[in-house]
Design a protein around this motif. Sequence first.
Motif, PDB file in Angstrom:
ATOM      1  N   LYS A 166     104.854  49.011 -72.234  1.00 28.23           N
ATOM      2  CA  LYS A 166     105.570  48.532 -73.413  1.00 28.23           C
ATOM      3  C   LYS A 166     106.965  49.142 -73.450  1.00 28.23           C
ATOM      4  O   LYS A 166     107.124  50.363 -73.444  1.00 28.23           O
ATOM      5  CB  LYS A 166     104.806  48.899 -74.683  1.00 28.23           C
ATOM      6  N   GLU A 167     107.981  48.284 -73.463  1.00 24.56           N
ATOM      7  CA  GLU A 167     109.369  48.741 -73.501  1.00 24.56           C
ATOM      8  C   GLU A 167     110.205  47.677 -74.197  1.00 24.56           C
ATOM      9  O   GLU A 167     109.993  46.483 -73.988  1.00 24.56           O
ATOM     10  CB  GLU A 167     109.886  48.992 -72.087  1.00 24.56           C
ATOM     11  N   MET A 207     113.687  48.521 -69.099  1.00 27.02           N
ATOM     12  CA  MET A 207     112.802  47.577 -68.404  1.00 27.02           C
ATOM     13  C   MET A 207     113.233  47.425 -66.948  1.00 27.02           C
ATOM     14  O   MET A 207     112.398  47.447 -66.032  1.00 27.02           O
ATOM     15  CB  MET A 207     112.843  46.207 -69.093  1.00 27.02           C
ATOM     16  N   LEU A 208     114.542  47.262 -66.744  1.00 26.56           N
ATOM     17  CA  LEU A 208     115.068  47.127 -65.384  1.00 26.56           C
ATOM     18  C   LEU A 208     114.759  48.373 -64.568  1.00 26.56           C
ATOM     19  O   LEU A 208     114.336  48.279 -63.406  1.00 26.56           O
ATOM     20  CB  LEU A 208     116.568  46.870 -65.427  1.00 26.56           C
ATOM     21  N   ALA A 209     114.938  49.533 -65.170  1.00 30.16           N
ATOM     22  CA  ALA A 209     114.650  50.781 -64.475  1.00 30.16           C
ATOM     23  C   ALA A 209     113.167  50.884 -64.116  1.00 30.16           C
ATOM     24  O   ALA A 209     112.813  51.367 -63.029  1.00 30.16           O
ATOM     25  CB  ALA A 209     115.059  51.974 -65.339  1.00 30.16           C
TER      26      ALA A 209
END
Length: 301
Positions: A146-147, A153-155
């Motif tokens: 969950k982000e 999210m990309l990381a």
Amino acid sequence: MTETTGKEASTLHRLLEIGKINEDSLYKNISDYEGAPIDGDLIIVDEMSMVDMFLMNYLLKCIYRGTKLILVGDEDQLASVGPGSVLKDLIHSEKIDTIHLDKIFRQAAKSKIVLNAHRVNQGERFLKKDDEEFSEEMEDDFFFIKEIHQEKMLAEVISLCTGRLQNYGDYDFFQNIQVLSPTKKGMLGTKELNKALQEKLNPNLGNLPERASMGAIYRVGDRVMQIKNNYDIYWEKEVIGKKEMGSGVFNGEIGTITKINELEKQVEIQFDDEKVAWYQFSELDQIEHSYAITIHKSQRK
């Protein structure tokens, strides 16, 4: 499908030879194109949820009278890009014999992916440890991270693809991992994801040729996908010590760039079914990077 059944399988576009006309013509009334007749006593069409009304029209025109037709699909799965909900409408019409499979069998019951898929269809949240259905014997094949921030999210995606999944289950990106996104645009769309993943997984080391096309830079080792049907492109393939030759590479086929020849102005691509095809530099608009692909493209749409 061919490997599983031992019988030859084909996309509908290839079977009906639709790609030999302008594919946009599917959505127009072409009275002089009847399609290629299908010589078979029994025809099984899988992934029917992705068949639109135009493709279904061509399919039915190309079947001989008396041929049996079995349609297999899930109305809750990805819908067709073109107009119409053919499978859903056929099921709800109650005019044809329909068998509905709704039981999770023993092997699938251990998969969190399958259980969560059923939960989503029923409007329920993902499975948690304190749920009655949860069992310690279940496979660890589903994780929800969950982000809410795009940068994080990309990381997370890059981290998963460049070491975390390798350490977790010996998953090699180029052999075992495919990143999917619902969109092409934005920080988490396929265009930006492909640039970020290429930079981490296949960076420019300065000693191999590159080729720019349509805003992308292609390198040896890049994962790429054919994005349109091409019935004419030539390919070769080694099969049990013998060379097999043919033509045709189709929408959704994925491979790896194995050579860039500046002298011949060609890019060599080995596809995952082992066939090798050569693209002129002027033909590179037929491919795009496939480190990340859209969910629709993963279904060869």
